[in-house]
Write an enzyme that holds these catalytic residues in place. Structure first.
Site, short mmCIF file in Angstrom:
data_model
loop_
_atom_site.label_atom_id
_atom_site.label_comp_id
_atom_site.label_asym_id
_atom_site.label_seq_id
_atom_site.Cartn_x
_atom_site.Cartn_y
_atom_site.Cartn_z
N GLY A 1 4.32 -10.68 9.43
CA GLY A 1 2.97 -10.12 9.38
C GLY A 1 2.70 -9.34 10.66
N ARG A 2 3.06 -8.04 10.65
CA ARG A 2 2.96 -7.23 11.86
C ARG A 2 1.52 -7.08 12.35
NH1 ARG A 2 6.80 -6.59 14.83
NH2 ARG A 2 8.78 -6.60 13.77
N LEU B 1 13.20 -15.60 5.24
CA LEU B 1 13.30 -16.85 4.48
C LEU B 1 11.95 -17.21 3.87
CD1 LEU B 1 15.54 -18.87 6.95
CD2 LEU B 1 16.20 -18.06 4.67
N GLU C 1 4.16 -12.49 14.17
CA GLU C 1 5.16 -11.73 14.92
C GLU C 1 4.56 -10.56 15.69
OE1 GLU C 1 7.99 -9.77 12.31
OE2 GLU C 1 6.43 -9.23 10.88
N ASN D 1 0.79 -1.23 0.00
CA ASN D 1 0.00 0.00 0.00
C ASN D 1 0.83 1.29 0.00
OD1 ASN D 1 0.55 -0.65 2.62
ND2 ASN D 1 -1.58 -0.59 3.33
N ASP E 1 2.22 -10.49 3.16
CA ASP E 1 1.29 -10.32 4.29
C ASP E 1 -0.18 -10.45 3.91
OD1 ASP E 1 3.49 -9.84 5.84
OD2 ASP E 1 3.30 -7.67 5.81
#
Lengths: 401, 401
Positions: free
Chosen positions: A184-185, A296, A240, A108, A138
């Site tokens: 993926g915050r 990775l 994460e 985005n 993500d």
């Protein structure tokens, strides 16, 4: 169609298939004689501002073709947020390189970049067409069923969790748990994809923690115990970015070594998986391990999802086709027409919308208890990831002594 | 040949090909009518002591065949160190299940187990033949050129470091370094294998730290800076067990979270990679990431080395053939006859020797400065890992503005 050059750039974190989109752009440009050259920005707009521009038509056709199976960002990437004062300079660069077509492959922030650039050029009466090509592992881009890059990263996660789950099952008399952390915050799409690893009830994963749900330490520890009591081991997958109800990240911790006493902050880090590992081992006294693969999972070209690869390439081509028809200010999007059998078609979504909205997992994809995914999610994700490697299990015909 | 049953067990950490050895044992047993049944110990000798024994001849032949491509330990594993008082009980179990052939797949503790069991049975005049089948991703078993399981784990490491290195190179305007940690407490064979990822000078890895050399913090930080100044980014690979000159592990650290102030000890953990990450980011202010895959590198059946798979299977078959000739007290070993082209033959080494010795990397495989590997190591490792996936790089024909 306007005569002039095209330029293509890549931004943000790579994926296993972002170069397939690049290949699609270059190959499609060749079909339009009005596009004199297809140029490439090294390191995104940041390199473009510095005139770090290459001619992609001079690359060997075999190299361009091989980009499809080459991970990472072949052009180099950046995470540069454009400032208002950059726009006149960008316009100058477009004029200098005679660019009439701009294609950016990214998330985005990247869509925001093309959107603002396209608007600026329009105001300055510089004819230019800008089309965005979606990309992010993500899967949190608005306006598209899913993003190229997600299926392959999800496949890496599902394969890893399947294999490590078998290992944990077979080693349960030594170690009692295993924790796998995905990137993926703020969205749990990748952690959720690990559920595809499960075929039997006792298979990994047993618990999936996504950032869309607040982390409840007591419930988590009770869930782990319940799984352990049933199967003798426990597999946990976490995004994460999971946080406590008050918004603090689970990964928050201070670390001191034998030399000094400095707190970890933005530089350096612990991880959510490590903190979960610690909670379990300190509460129950169990042994286990945590796996933090980081990027990775974004670049495993040998574990690519074939449909993801196909779509990434198709999105690159489609961006050029749209521009050839005068479309601008749009991002190519993927519309799902059917899940079984999987069918999609390409569509568009205005850049302005993509730039400001994110796409967390919807409620119907997360279990009521918030610790797993639903069947609806599995139906959504299965075709994107493709068939996983199948392994056998011994029946185990017990011998009476 | 004695008439009776055979039993096979798996011990210690799994590999991607340990089940290929199991398949080899079962298929070879079928060729000897004197071997009435091939039994399996669930969870190694620990399960055997508890009569957790299954009949492998009752499994479907397709299942046995599919074991070749199934990772982890299909029988279940253990890390049980036999006590003296276990031996009478073990003998009782051998008699109870009419076992005359014992095959254990494992590392040096496992070889010690067969060795002691074989000796005990001989003293008790119970005719039994015991043959060991080597297995360990760490490659630190004495008496064999290499161990089944190493090539595949090494391949996982090399593929990961190659892919993540490309990503780090392309993202160098965002992040400046990447650290990959391999398993291997006291031997650096797996960390060393990452060097196979490099084809061009600037490719990852740039620095390899093995437990065979003491960790020198100042030299390490200087090395990292030198690489960064040359390429603009830096890739480091470290074995999990690297230590300071005084023997303290680099991974040693205390961690406190927001709830309590407890030191990490045996339960829970930080990692060497995390501590290296911290040193770099605190010294130079750079951003980067650390990757800790743990047992994922032991069970990646989709990244198997084909020669490793072949050898693991062959070692399983060979153990049975040796026993059929009356050989006992030996471990099957692999003798390299040539590196280019790669040729091997199977041999034997006394269990007693394997049980007490380890095999660290020899000096000629580690660079003089202690921060990389030598060409001799690459020649050793290359055939075991097999050809890696090849990716392209753009030539980058710069456009004059």
């Amino acid at each position: 169609m306007m005569r002039g050059n095209a330029i293509v750039g890549q931004s943000g974190g790579p994926t296993a298939v972002i170069n397939a989109s690049l290949c699609g752009v270059i190959e499609a440009c060749r079909q339009y004689p009005e596009i004199e050259r297809c140029l490439g920005m090294r390191f995104g707009v940041q390199g473009f501002l510095e005139s770090d521009v290459i001619d992609l038509y001079q690359e060997a056709p075999e190299t361009i073709e091989a980009l499809k199976r080459t991970p990472s960002s072949a052009l180099g990437s950046c995470r540069y947020k454009l400032r208002d004062e950059d726009f006149p300079r960008l316009l100058e660069q477009l004029q200098r390189f005679n660019i009439r077509y701009v294609f950016l492959i990214g998330g985005n922030d990247t869509m925001d970049t093309i959107h603002r650039l396209e608007e600026f050029c329009r105001k300055q009466n510089y004819p230019m067409l800008g089309v965005g090509i979606p990309k992010t592992v993500d899967n949190d881009l608005f306006g598209t069923d899913h993003t190229p890059g997600y299926g392959s990263a999800a496949r890496y996660v599902a394969i890893s969790v399947r294999q490590a789950g078998m290992l944990a099952r077979d080693m349960r008399r030594v170690d009692q748990f295993v924790i796998f952390q995905t990137v993926g915050r703020s969205a749990g799409w990748l952690a959720a994809a690990s559920a595809l690893a499960k075929s039997a009830e006792d298979d990994a994963p047993h618990i999936i923690l996504v950032p869309e749900r607040p982390f409840d330490r007591d419930k988590f520890l009770a869930d782990v115990k319940r799984v352990y009591d049933k199967f003798g081991w426990c597999s946990v997958v976490c995004g994460e970015g999971i946080t406590y109800p008050d918004g603090r990240p689970v990964s928050q911790a201070t670390v001191t070594d034998q030399f000094s006493n400095v707190e970890f902050g933005a530089m350096g880090g612990t991880s959510a998986a490590m903190m979960l590992h610690r909670m379990i081992s300190q509460t129950y006294g169990w042994r286990g391990e945590f796996q933090v693969c980081e990027s990775l999972q974004m670049c495993a070209a040998d574990r690519v999802s074939e449909i993801d690869l196909e779509e990434a390439y198709a999105c690159g081509r489609e961006a050029v086709r749209l521009a050839s028809e005068g479309v601008s200010g749009m991002m190519v999007s993927i519309r799902r027409e059917s899940s079984q059998p999987y069918r999609y078609r390409l569509d568009t979504v205005p850049l302005a919308e993509v730039a400001i909205k994110a796409k967390p997992m919807p409620d119907e994809f997360i279990s009521a208890e918030g610790n797993y995914v639903t069947e609806a999610f599995l139906e959504y994700a299965r075709p994107l990831v493709g068939p996983l490697p199948e392994y056998v299990r011994l029946k185990g015909y017990k011998v009476g002594a």
